[in-house]
Design a protein around this motif. Structure first.
Motif, PDB file in Angstrom:
ATOM      1  N   ASN A   1       0.828  -1.200   0.000  1.00 41.88           N
ATOM      2  CA  ASN A   1       0.000   0.000   0.000  1.00 41.88           C
ATOM      3  C   ASN A   1       0.872   1.264   0.000  1.00 41.88           C
ATOM      4  OD1 ASN A   1      -2.488   1.198  -0.043  1.00 41.88           O
ATOM      5  ND2 ASN A   1      -2.877   0.997   2.133  1.00 41.88           N
ATOM      6  N   ILE A   2       2.063   1.163  -0.570  1.00 46.07           N
ATOM      7  CA  ILE A   2       3.034   2.256  -0.499  1.00 46.07           C
ATOM      8  C   ILE A   2       2.581   3.493  -1.291  1.00 46.07           C
ATOM      9  CG2 ILE A   2       4.508   1.479  -2.420  1.00 46.07           C
ATOM     10  CD1 ILE A   2       5.851   2.790   0.878  1.00 46.07           C
ATOM     11  N   GLU A   3       1.933   3.289  -2.427  1.00 45.64           N
ATOM     12  CA  GLU A   3       1.471   4.435  -3.230  1.00 45.64           C
ATOM     13  C   GLU A   3       0.445   5.252  -2.457  1.00 45.64           C
ATOM     14  OE1 GLU A   3       1.360   1.261  -4.550  1.00 45.64           O
ATOM     15  OE2 GLU A   3       3.108   1.379  -5.862  1.00 45.64           O
ATOM     16  N   ALA A   4      -0.447   4.559  -1.747  1.00 46.35           N
ATOM     17  CA  ALA A   4      -1.457   5.255  -0.942  1.00 46.35           C
ATOM     18  C   ALA A   4      -0.799   6.024   0.200  1.00 46.35           C
ATOM     19  CB  ALA A   4      -2.481   4.263  -0.407  1.00 46.35           C
ATOM     20  N   ALA A   5       0.282   5.482   0.749  1.00 45.15           N
ATOM     21  CA  ALA A   5       1.006   6.176   1.820  1.00 45.15           C
ATOM     22  C   ALA A   5       1.608   7.481   1.299  1.00 45.15           C
ATOM     23  CB  ALA A   5       2.090   5.274   2.400  1.00 45.15           C
TER      24      ALA A   5
END
Length: 141
Positions: free
Chosen positions: A91-95
């Motif tokens: 979920n790195i892009e959302a972070a």
């Protein structure tokens, strides 16, 4: 009141961007952790003001619900103390979006492009000044 959600997530992303995972050199399944200790987050261990620990606990629980991190707590009589948090790489892009932050490599890619635009703009400005000077000379004749 500090925004511990953003502070903790930024610390994890900083670690991620300096890791072999981010650089693409990871040879095995590696994870990004932030261990809770006096050096990494001293407010959490402030015995005189328990409010900090509660705020950080709430921030971590919210980040875990939002699937940004995974929280690891102690065992037994330490079950109420967070030992470490793990960045959820799925979920790195959302972070990045949540933090309104650009990836390290994208920041670097923009600089050379901006420099070329500035350099070309200066060249264009110099050319326009030269043409203007020529036109002024022609008009004087």
């Amino acid at each position: 009141m500090k925004n511990y959600k953003k502070i903790l997530l930024n610390k994890l992303i900083d670690s991620y961007e300096s890791s072999v995972i981010y650089k693409g050199d990871a040879l095995r399944d590696t994870q990004i952790y932030l261990k809770f200790n006096l050096k990494s987050i001293k407010e959490y261990f402030d015995e005189l003001n328990y409010k900090y620990k509660e705020e950080i606990d709430v921030a971590c629980n919210q980040l875990e619900i939002e699937k940004f991190i995974k929280v690891y707590k102690g065992k037994g009589y330490k079950s109420h103390i967070i030992e470490k948090i793990q960045l959820n790489l799925e979920n790195i892009e959302a972070a990045y979006l949540y933090l309104n932050r650009k990836e390290k490599s994208k920041k670097k890619m923009n600089f050379p492009y901006c420099w070329k635009v500035i350099k070309n703009g200066k060249m264009l400005l110099g050319t326009l000044q030269h043409i203007l000077q020529i036109n002024l000379r022609v008009m004087d004749l």
